[in-house]
Design a protein around this motif. Sequence first.
Motif, PDB file in Angstrom:
ATOM      1  N   GLY A 160       0.860  -1.188   0.000  1.00 30.09           N
ATOM      2  CA  GLY A 160       0.000   0.000   0.000  1.00 30.09           C
ATOM      3  C   GLY A 160       0.895   1.236   0.000  1.00 30.09           C
ATOM      4  O   GLY A 160       2.036   1.185   0.475  1.00 30.09           O
ATOM      5  N   TYR A 161       0.386   2.297  -0.571  1.00 21.92           N
ATOM      6  CA  TYR A 161       1.149   3.549  -0.603  1.00 21.92           C
ATOM      7  C   TYR A 161       0.245   4.720  -0.248  1.00 21.92           C
ATOM      8  O   TYR A 161      -0.889   4.824  -0.739  1.00 21.92           O
ATOM      9  N   ARG A 186      -0.435  -3.815  -5.955  1.00 20.51           N
ATOM     10  CA  ARG A 186      -0.965  -2.748  -5.107  1.00 20.51           C
ATOM     11  C   ARG A 186      -2.432  -2.598  -5.458  1.00 20.51           C
ATOM     12  O   ARG A 186      -2.769  -2.276  -6.602  1.00 20.51           O
ATOM     13  N   HIS A 187      -3.322  -2.915  -4.491  1.00 21.90           N
ATOM     14  CA  HIS A 187      -4.752  -2.986  -4.793  1.00 21.90           C
ATOM     15  C   HIS A 187      -5.569  -1.867  -4.165  1.00 21.90           C
ATOM     16  O   HIS A 187      -6.760  -1.756  -4.419  1.00 21.90           O
ATOM     17  N   GLY A 188      -5.003  -1.084  -3.248  1.00 18.58           N
ATOM     18  CA  GLY A 188      -5.727   0.063  -2.691  1.00 18.58           C
ATOM     19  C   GLY A 188      -6.669  -0.259  -1.559  1.00 18.58           C
ATOM     20  O   GLY A 188      -7.513   0.563  -1.192  1.00 18.58           O
ATOM     21  N   SER A 189      -6.528  -1.468  -0.960  1.00 17.29           N
ATOM     22  CA  SER A 189      -7.318  -1.784   0.235  1.00 17.29           C
ATOM     23  C   SER A 189      -6.435  -2.547   1.212  1.00 17.29           C
ATOM     24  O   SER A 189      -6.133  -3.732   0.992  1.00 17.29           O
ATOM     25  N   ALA A 190      -6.025  -1.875   2.277  1.00 15.35           N
ATOM     26  CA  ALA A 190      -5.156  -2.536   3.268  1.00 15.35           C
ATOM     27  C   ALA A 190      -5.886  -3.704   3.926  1.00 15.35           C
ATOM     28  O   ALA A 190      -5.299  -4.771   4.161  1.00 15.35           O
ATOM     29  N   ALA A 191      -7.182  -3.502   4.211  1.00 17.43           N
ATOM     30  CA  ALA A 191      -7.933  -4.560   4.906  1.00 17.43           C
ATOM     31  C   ALA A 191      -7.967  -5.836   4.074  1.00 17.43           C
ATOM     32  O   ALA A 191      -7.659  -6.933   4.569  1.00 17.43           O
ATOM     33  N   GLY A 204       2.850 -11.414   1.975  1.00 15.16           N
ATOM     34  CA  GLY A 204       3.087 -10.319   2.920  1.00 15.16           C
ATOM     35  C   GLY A 204       2.360  -9.059   2.502  1.00 15.16           C
ATOM     36  O   GLY A 204       1.854  -8.964   1.373  1.00 15.16           O
ATOM     37  N   TYR A 205       2.281  -8.123   3.442  1.00 13.48           N
ATOM     38  CA  TYR A 205       1.687  -6.815   3.202  1.00 13.48           C
ATOM     39  C   TYR A 205       2.556  -5.764   3.902  1.00 13.48           C
ATOM     40  O   TYR A 205       3.048  -5.998   5.012  1.00 13.48           O
ATOM     41  N   MET A 206       2.734  -4.609   3.237  1.00 12.16           N
ATOM     42  CA  MET A 206       3.425  -3.500   3.893  1.00 12.16           C
ATOM     43  C   MET A 206       2.822  -2.178   3.442  1.00 12.16           C
ATOM     44  O   MET A 206       2.474  -2.013   2.266  1.00 12.16           O
TER      45      MET A 206
END
Length: 252
Positions: A160-161, A186-191, A204-206
Amino acid sequence: MNIALHDRLATAKKLARDAGALALSYQERLRRNDLVIIEKGVQDFVSEADQTTERLIRDELARQHPEDGFLGEETGSCLHGQGVWVVDPIDGTNNYLRQHRHWCVSIAYVVDGEPLLGVIYDPSNDELFSALIGQGAYLNDCRLHADHGNADRVRIVNLGYSAKTELQHYLRTIERLFEQGIDHRRHGSAALGLAHVAAGRFDGYMEAFINAWDIMAGVIIVREAGLWVELQTRPGGYAIRAGVPALAPILV
Ligand code: LIP
């Protein structure tokens, strides 16, 4: 196990589905270009759908659990009580407003800054991710078991950015991943990004700056799936890293 937590989890699951159905119903007005969209900031939008969906969740939680506090992206906070509901009615708002399918409802119950339960509902795929502390993580009725993997298995991560962070840091992360032979999305939804880490769809996610309502449900779901999560506080929010432990020296 605390009966009250089980009751709250049941409340959150039903509310996530009801809120998802309401948000989905607004898509018809989006198709008719009949939904007022307000620009809150750079790439930060809100619509009647976000506000009405959050209001549905907030009012029902106040009716069923009046002793709890509330923190929502769109209607603000009332932080009384021991526990606080932390809610993003539509995470992935930009996707939602452009009629992409990658968005969700995120509801977490947080005590002393730690999420004790979390629910993430993806209405586009009818997938309900949930977790209760110490009781495991689930996708619908299926238990999620992390494959801890190892360095030579890690192959794709979700990033995410936020414009609130340094672009160079984000670009260096992508460069480092490619150097390690790891792809990214990068999909635009952290959840949803965190929910898909728990489900093994990403390793992973960052994200270097993120709000509490975007991640608190995902944090408990990833932890209860048996994976690594590191949260660092930032002014007004958090930095988050999560996934298989082999990623810890790479997602920095
Ligand atoms: C979004 C987060 C995403 C972040 C976006 C935005 P929203 O939340 O889920 O990870 O990169 O900037 O903050 O605004 O769609 O609820």
